[in-house]
Design a protein around this motif. Structure first.
Motif, PDB file in Angstrom:
ATOM      1  N   GLY A 239      42.699  35.465  69.821  1.00  0.00           N
ATOM      2  CA  GLY A 239      43.366  36.269  68.802  1.00  0.00           C
ATOM      3  C   GLY A 239      42.407  36.708  67.719  1.00  0.00           C
ATOM      4  O   GLY A 239      41.191  36.532  67.808  1.00  0.00           O
ATOM      5  N   ARG A 240      42.952  37.291  66.667  1.00  0.00           N
ATOM      6  CA  ARG A 240      42.148  37.867  65.595  1.00  0.00           C
ATOM      7  C   ARG A 240      41.709  36.816  64.589  1.00  0.00           C
ATOM      8  O   ARG A 240      42.361  35.806  64.384  1.00  0.00           O
ATOM      9  N   VAL A 241      40.573  37.109  63.933  1.00  0.00           N
ATOM     10  CA  VAL A 241      40.061  36.284  62.835  1.00  0.00           C
ATOM     11  C   VAL A 241      40.475  36.976  61.545  1.00  0.00           C
ATOM     12  O   VAL A 241      40.006  38.076  61.247  1.00  0.00           O
ATOM     13  N   SER A 242      41.325  36.331  60.780  1.00  0.00           N
ATOM     14  CA  SER A 242      41.971  37.023  59.666  1.00  0.00           C
ATOM     15  C   SER A 242      41.209  36.943  58.350  1.00  0.00           C
ATOM     16  O   SER A 242      41.411  37.772  57.472  1.00  0.00           O
ATOM     17  N   GLY A 243      40.346  35.975  58.168  1.00  0.00           N
ATOM     18  CA  GLY A 243      39.673  35.858  56.879  1.00  0.00           C
ATOM     19  C   GLY A 243      38.558  34.835  56.921  1.00  0.00           C
ATOM     20  O   GLY A 243      38.218  34.259  57.957  1.00  0.00           O
TER      21      GLY A 243
ATOM     22  N   SER B 277      26.368  36.554  56.980  1.00  0.00           N
ATOM     23  CA  SER B 277      27.231  37.561  56.385  1.00  0.00           C
ATOM     24  C   SER B 277      27.675  38.582  57.424  1.00  0.00           C
ATOM     25  O   SER B 277      28.858  38.952  57.487  1.00  0.00           O
ATOM     26  N   GLN B 278      26.736  39.037  58.259  1.00  0.00           N
ATOM     27  CA  GLN B 278      27.096  39.994  59.292  1.00  0.00           C
ATOM     28  C   GLN B 278      27.980  39.349  60.361  1.00  0.00           C
ATOM     29  O   GLN B 278      28.881  39.987  60.905  1.00  0.00           O
ATOM     30  N   LEU B 279      27.718  38.082  60.673  1.00  0.00           N
ATOM     31  CA  LEU B 279      28.564  37.370  61.635  1.00  0.00           C
ATOM     32  C   LEU B 279      30.008  37.338  61.154  1.00  0.00           C
ATOM     33  O   LEU B 279      30.936  37.655  61.905  1.00  0.00           O
ATOM     34  N   ALA B 280      30.209  36.961  59.882  1.00  0.00           N
ATOM     35  CA  ALA B 280      31.568  36.875  59.350  1.00  0.00           C
ATOM     36  C   ALA B 280      32.255  38.238  59.393  1.00  0.00           C
ATOM     37  O   ALA B 280      33.434  38.349  59.744  1.00  0.00           O
ATOM     38  N   ALA B 281      31.505  39.312  59.057  1.00  0.00           N
ATOM     39  CA  ALA B 281      32.097  40.647  59.075  1.00  0.00           C
ATOM     40  C   ALA B 281      32.502  41.050  60.489  1.00  0.00           C
ATOM     41  O   ALA B 281      33.593  41.601  60.703  1.00  0.00           O
TER      42      ALA B 281
ATOM     43  N   VAL C 286      36.897  32.061  59.694  1.00  0.00           N
ATOM     44  CA  VAL C 286      35.474  32.015  60.091  1.00  0.00           C
ATOM     45  C   VAL C 286      34.946  30.596  59.947  1.00  0.00           C
ATOM     46  O   VAL C 286      34.294  30.057  60.853  1.00  0.00           O
ATOM     47  N   ASP C 287      35.229  29.970  58.805  1.00  0.00           N
ATOM     48  CA  ASP C 287      34.741  28.599  58.583  1.00  0.00           C
ATOM     49  C   ASP C 287      35.358  27.631  59.598  1.00  0.00           C
ATOM     50  O   ASP C 287      34.672  26.715  60.088  1.00  0.00           O
TER      51      ASP C 287
END
Length: 436
Positions: A400-404, A287-291, A408-409
């Motif tokens: 680049g950015r991770v948008s959602g 959960s913290q990784l995804a955030a 992440v998956d």
């Protein structure tokens, strides 16, 4: 009678039939910051907020008609410093039949109930510690005009922090000015303790005297279940006098409110840690990784997917308790190997990940992967057994950015495919996947 109307926080005013101030109690100095002599003979409405003049004139008119079924009027009066004091007023029509005489009105602060409701609302909404304590300080000082309050506590991170009344001398508002240690061992929360200014460090004592402090009262902010105090409520009194029963009750309430604020902040920090931390190893969870991945603003990042080689054999040979200790030792090694800005994560079982933001180039992530392999080559000693543990690493670059969550998956999937390549290549190595 003079002491009753001159001392304290209730404003008493006598208004004649022409609406002029015929008399005012000395309490107007503390309530409004005004000299009573300057108010005698003045228009009583001159200091009333324009939006409240109607309710004042209507209320006085109703009093003349003996209308006694009234709710107390809430009126804003101008202080000498340009701010507004919100007071709740009551009154009596003491005029004679010929119209001579005065209306006697009295007003007490209406801020305190509102501030208390504001604090309770913030508490229920999960407010942050410092704003909550500021509300407590404000509520305290509104009800005790001859004191300035500061609250010194330890926040959930263990740091000593202070929230102080507006205008309190900066030296007195520092976290080091006072603390629970001044109360001595065994001090309880039954009543404030008067502390001589002479026992303070010279700099604090001097600042207290030069800022008008006559005495210092302290009360601990109690910990739960007999724990050490979480902090202290400091009352910097600008008027001499002993501690009265009303002071005891009031500052008990202040200390209790501060305790509620600190306990809420502690509980929230513990809940957040439980939601974002792996309970076995103490490192971050998925959960913290995804955030962190979603919040990253790096132009180039990398995710390293790490899987311990042949870990199942450890559990089979030495038992799951020994396996848990191996995982804890491995996590500690990996944490000491990653860069300070990297995030170490346990995904579950014997799978870990390292999120590497702010990379100058792919080589930085590759160096982290190589160091992880090197540090895990050495055996882990558990219960006298030297247990050899290796690791395979899959590396996915993120440009680049991770948008959602889908991103992440997808990145986890790319790192997993790279890990599979490392496993097929003979284990104890790393492999990279194309840019995500």
């Amino acid at each position: 009678m003079r002491r009753l109307v001159d001392d304290g926080m209730v404003l008493f005013v006598a208004i004649d039939g022409q609406g002029r101030v015929a008399w005012v109690g000395d309490s107007c100095r503390s309530v409004l910051g005004r000299d009573p002599a300057d108010m005698i003979g003045s228009d009583a409405l001159a200091i009333v907020h324009p939006d409240d003049i109607g309710v004042v004139t209507d209320t006085l008119s109703e009093a003349a008609r003996n209308a006694d079924d009234r709710i107390l009027a809430v009126v804003r009066l101008a202080r000498a410093n340009g701010t507004w004091a919100t007071l709740e007023f009551g009154g009596l029509d003491l005029r004679d039949a010929d119209g001579s005489g005065v209306f006697l009105v009295w007003g007490r602060s209406h801020e305190a109930p509102g501030l208390l409701l504001q604090f309770l609302g913030s508490l229920l909404e999960g407010g942050d510690l410092m704003p909550l304590l500021r509300q407590v300080v404000r509520w305290s000082d509104v009800q005790a005009p001859h004191a300035r309050t500061s609250i010194v506590v330890h926040d959930p991170g263990g740091r000593r922090v202070v929230v102080a009344a507006d205008g309190l001398h900066p030296t007195l508002a520092s976290p080091e000015a006072v603390g629970p240690e001044l109360l001595g061992p065994g001090a309880g929360a039954s009543a404030p303790v008067a502390v001589p200014l002479d026992v303070l460090c010279p700099e604090v004592a001097t600042a207290a005297r030069t800022s008008g402090t006559e005495s210092l009262w302290l009360l601990p902010v109690e910990g739960e279940h007999g724990e050490a105090p979480r902090g202290v409520v400091a009352v910097w009194r600008t008027r001499p006098g002993r501690i009265l029963a009303t002071h005891v009750r009031h500052y008990r309430e202040v200390a209790k409110m501060a305790q509620l604020a600190v306990q809420w902040a502690t509980n929230r920090a513990e809940l957040q840690a439980a939601a974002t931390t792996d309970p076995l190893t103490g490192v971050a969870n998925r959960s913290q990784l995804a955030a962190c991945m979603r919040e990253a603003r790096s132009t180039l990042s990398a995710l390293l997917f790490c899987d311990l080689d042949d870990f199942k054999a450890v559990n089979d040979q030495y038992g799951h308790l020994a396996g848990d200790r191996v995982l804890q030792a491995i996590a500690a090694r990996m944490a000491g190997t990653a860069r300070p800005e990297d995030l170490l994560v346990r995904l579950g079982g014997d799978e870990f990940a390292v999120w590497c933001p702010d990379l100058d180039g792919p080589g930085e992530a590759e160096e982290v992967a190589a160091r992880l392999l090197e540090v895990l080559e050495h055996p882990v000693v558990v219960e006298g057994h030297a247990i050899a543990i290796g690791c395979s690493v899959g590396l996915a670059l993120v440009d680049g950015r991770v948008s959602g969550e889908d991103d992440v998956d997808r990145i986890l999937g790319q790192a997993d495919r790279a890990l599979y390549r490392a496993k097929r290549g003979g284990k104890h190595r790393w492999a990279a996947e194309a840019e995500a």
